[in-house]
Design an enzyme around this catalytic site. Structure first.
Site, PDB file in Angstrom:
ATOM      1  N   SER A 107       0.854  -1.190   0.000  1.00 20.00           N
ATOM      2  CA  SER A 107       0.000   0.000   0.000  1.00 20.00           C
ATOM      3  C   SER A 107       0.889   1.238   0.000  1.00 20.00           C
ATOM      4  CB  SER A 107      -0.858  -0.017   1.261  1.00 20.00           C
ATOM      5  OG  SER A 107      -1.439   1.248   1.477  1.00 20.00           O
ATOM      6  N   SER A 108       0.320   2.356  -0.455  1.00 22.40           N
ATOM      7  CA  SER A 108       1.096   3.606  -0.429  1.00 22.40           C
ATOM      8  C   SER A 108       1.332   4.090   1.003  1.00 22.40           C
ATOM      9  CB  SER A 108       0.376   4.697  -1.230  1.00 22.40           C
ATOM     10  OG  SER A 108      -0.931   4.878  -0.738  1.00 22.40           O
ATOM     11  N   CYS A 109       0.554   3.564   1.981  1.00 22.73           N
ATOM     12  CA  CYS A 109       0.727   4.055   3.352  1.00 22.73           C
ATOM     13  C   CYS A 109       1.921   3.433   4.053  1.00 22.73           C
ATOM     14  CB  CYS A 109      -0.544   3.867   4.154  1.00 22.73           C
ATOM     15  SG  CYS A 109      -0.881   2.169   4.549  1.00 22.73           S
ATOM     16  N   TYR A 136      -1.650  -0.947  10.112  1.00 18.52           N
ATOM     17  CA  TYR A 136      -1.805  -1.541   8.771  1.00 18.52           C
ATOM     18  C   TYR A 136      -0.475  -1.455   8.010  1.00 18.52           C
ATOM     19  CZ  TYR A 136      -3.675  -2.037   3.992  1.00 18.52           C
ATOM     20  OH  TYR A 136      -3.930  -2.428   2.701  1.00 18.52           O
ATOM     21  N   LYS A 140       1.951  -4.457   6.525  1.00 16.12           N
ATOM     22  CA  LYS A 140       2.338  -4.531   5.112  1.00 16.12           C
ATOM     23  C   LYS A 140       3.868  -4.512   4.957  1.00 16.12           C
ATOM     24  CE  LYS A 140      -1.557  -4.873   2.879  1.00 16.12           C
ATOM     25  NZ  LYS A 140      -1.821  -6.069   2.061  1.00 16.12           N
ATOM     26  N   HIS A 179     -13.056   3.984   1.991  1.00 14.09           N
ATOM     27  CA  HIS A 179     -12.088   5.002   1.582  1.00 14.09           C
ATOM     28  C   HIS A 179     -12.848   6.222   1.070  1.00 14.09           C
ATOM     29  CE1 HIS A 179      -9.443   1.392   1.435  1.00 14.09           C
ATOM     30  NE2 HIS A 179      -8.619   2.262   1.994  1.00 14.09           N
TER      31      HIS A 179
HETATM   32  O1  GFB Z   1      -9.361   7.307   1.696  1.00 15.10           O
HETATM   33  P1  GFB Z   1      -9.150   7.693   3.101  1.00 15.10           P
HETATM   34  O2  GFB Z   1     -10.128   7.152   4.107  1.00 15.10           O
HETATM   35  O3  GFB Z   1      -7.740   7.245   3.627  1.00 15.10           O
HETATM   36  O4  GFB Z   1      -9.192   9.296   3.248  1.00 15.10           O
HETATM   37  P2  GFB Z   1      -6.214   7.673   3.375  1.00 15.10           P
HETATM   38  C1  GFB Z   1      -8.498  10.160   2.405  1.00 15.10           C
HETATM   39  C2  GFB Z   1      -8.743  11.605   2.765  1.00 15.10           C
HETATM   40  O5  GFB Z   1     -10.119  11.936   2.475  1.00 15.10           O
HETATM   41  C3  GFB Z   1      -8.533  11.999   4.239  1.00 15.10           C
HETATM   42  C4  GFB Z   1     -10.692  12.641   3.551  1.00 15.10           C
HETATM   43  O6  GFB Z   1      -7.934  13.276   4.278  1.00 15.10           O
HETATM   44  C5  GFB Z   1      -9.966  12.079   4.771  1.00 15.10           C
HETATM   45  O7  GFB Z   1     -10.085  12.965   5.881  1.00 15.10           O
HETATM   46  N1  GFB Z   1     -12.148  12.463   3.549  1.00 15.10           N
HETATM   47  C6  GFB Z   1     -13.073  13.449   3.359  1.00 15.10           C
HETATM   48  C7  GFB Z   1     -12.824  11.321   3.741  1.00 15.10           C
HETATM   49  N2  GFB Z   1     -14.308  12.973   3.469  1.00 15.10           N
HETATM   50  C8  GFB Z   1     -14.200  11.647   3.700  1.00 15.10           C
HETATM   51  C9  GFB Z   1     -15.163  10.608   3.898  1.00 15.10           C
HETATM   52  O8  GFB Z   1     -16.377  10.808   3.888  1.00 15.10           O
HETATM   53  N3  GFB Z   1     -14.665   9.351   4.081  1.00 15.10           N
HETATM   54  C10 GFB Z   1     -13.312   9.072   4.101  1.00 15.10           C
HETATM   55  N4  GFB Z   1     -12.895   7.807   4.275  1.00 15.10           N
HETATM   56  N5  GFB Z   1     -12.385  10.048   3.949  1.00 15.10           N
HETATM   57  C11 GFB Z   1      -5.920   5.156   3.738  1.00 15.10           C
HETATM   58  C12 GFB Z   1      -5.304   4.335   4.826  1.00 15.10           C
HETATM   59  O9  GFB Z   1      -5.503   6.429   3.998  1.00 15.10           O
HETATM   60  O10 GFB Z   1      -5.461   4.835   2.454  1.00 15.10           O
HETATM   61  C13 GFB Z   1      -5.260   2.912   4.489  1.00 15.10           C
HETATM   62  O11 GFB Z   1      -5.989   4.591   6.037  1.00 15.10           O
HETATM   63  C14 GFB Z   1      -4.819   2.641   3.074  1.00 15.10           C
HETATM   64  O12 GFB Z   1      -4.423   2.284   5.397  1.00 15.10           O
HETATM   65  C15 GFB Z   1      -5.523   3.521   2.077  1.00 15.10           C
HETATM   66  O13 GFB Z   1      -3.439   2.820   2.958  1.00 15.10           O
HETATM   67  C16 GFB Z   1      -5.023   3.363   0.662  1.00 15.10           C
HETATM   68  O14 GFB Z   1      -5.864   7.817   1.924  1.00 15.10           O
HETATM   69  O15 GFB Z   1      -5.855   8.829   4.225  1.00 15.10           O
END
Ligand code: GFB
Length: 315
Positions: A107-109, A136, A140, A179
């Site tokens: 993953s990119s994280c 996580y 990974k 996500h």
């Molecule tokens: O996709 P996401 O949940 O995870 O959130 P990450 C990306 C960005 O979108 C964050 C914003 O800055 C969130 O605050 N965001 C805005 C939202 N509105 C929303 C919403 O309604 N739902 C969600 N989920 N986000 C994940 C990692 O990180 O990326 C995992 O937690 C994994 O481990 C994945 O690596 C690819 O991109 O920040």
């Protein structure tokens, strides 16, 4: 065709289902799959029995406990423990049963929170991780190190691929666990249906993310199975990133609505920017084909047709 049989672990997930479609199109003679009910990958004995019965030539490990920023924060035990269990069992058993090639998905994280952008593969383990998804990421990273250890110590052809944020048909649209891209599709859709203009998003809307369609990722993974055998990790990205606010605008445009963004700043932003440097993969001759607009349109169509739209809405 290099492999007669490929086991796709996690074939019902976003990435796994795209892999099965892709491998079928590429004419793979035998694609092995098992549901979670049929085979619990956390159980070593069951995994060993499955491998000894089916003897796959190649394995793609797309099974994992995954989720968005909030699910990662709420369930650190599951994100660390289940991922370690799944990957330890599948990787070790693949080696024991003579699997010719294994592809492990990271993953990119896994990269440091403040890694120089775009993020090169060399950034791994050069700084602190983003706290919200550290468990996580640590799991990974352990998977990468295990594959590299088998390659170095035993000569195994186990490769590790780091995808950027993936989206597409079959994604999870549960607002608590998903996500950002599927969450925002659901939120903009619900605003449209209710004839409301306001859409509440988490955080400040300023973090930048890169999005790759699952079918493009599957295509890249097929390409890498055929063309890559280095133990060095390799990134798979789209090549461009956008802010979360810009993402809302693209989704609103695709859905044909005008919306006003409300910011819930009690929710975390996570990593400020995550753009992969995919030049290593580009140099090998692969590039993505699905634009973000087209991909969102197709994902929205799936959301509407699959019944995901009417499933439980949580906030
Ligand atoms: O996709 P996401 O949940 O995870 O959130 P990450 C990306 C960005 O979108 C964050 C914003 O800055 C969130 O605050 N965001 C805005 C939202 N509105 C929303 C919403 O309604 N739902 C969600 N989920 N986000 C994940 C990692 O990180 O990326 C995992 O937690 C994994 O481990 C994945 O690596 C690819 O991109 O920040």
């Amino acid at each position: 065709m290099r492999f007669q049989s490929i086991y796709v672990a996690g074939h019902r997930g976003l990435v796994g289902s795209a892999l099965v479609r892709n491998f079928q199109e590429n004419g793979c003679p035998d694609i092995l799959v098992r549901t979670h009910k049929e085979l619990d990958l956390r159980n070593q004995e069951d995994v060993r029995k499955f491998f000894s019965e089916t003897r796959p030539e190649a394995v793609v490990l797309a099974a994992a406990k995954v989720g968005g920023i909030q699910a990662n924060s709420n369930y650190p035990v599951q994100f660390l423990l289940e991922n370690l269990e799944i990957q330890n069992n599948v990787i070790a058993t693949s080696f024991e049963s003579g699997v010719k090639k294994l592809l492990f998905l990271g993953s990119s994280c896994i990269y440091p929170k403040l890694a120089p952008q775009p993020i090169r593969e060399e950034s791994l383990l050069t700084g602190p991780l983003e706290p919200s998804n550290e468990p996580y990421a640590i799991a990974k990273i352990a998977g990468i190190k295990l594959c590299q250890a088998y390659a170095r110590q035993c000569g195994a052809d186990f490769i590790c691929v780091m995808p950027t944020n993936i989206y597409g048909p079959g994604d999870n649209f549960d607002l608590e666990k998903s996500h950002v891209l599927p969450a925002l599709i659901r939120k903009v859709h619900e605003a449209k249906v209710k004839d409301q203009r306001d859409v509440t998003i988490w955080g400040t809307g300023t973090p930048r993310r890169e999005f790759l369609h699952a079918d493009d990722l599957a295509d890249a993974l097929w390409f890498l199975l055929e063309n890559y055998d280095s133990p060095e990790i390799i990134n798979v990205g789209y090549g461009e990133d956008i802010t979360i606010c810009e993402l809302v605008e693209v989704i609103a445009e695709v859905l044909g609505v005008k919306i006003k963004i409300i910011f819930d700043k009690s929710k975390p932003d996570g990593t400020p920017r995550k753009l992969m440097d995919s030049s290593r993969l580009r140099a090998l001759g692969w590039k993505p084909r699905i634009s973000l607009q087209d991909g969102i349109r197709q994902t929205y169509n799936w959301f509407m047709q699959s019944g995901a739209e009417s499933k439980r809405r949580s906030n």
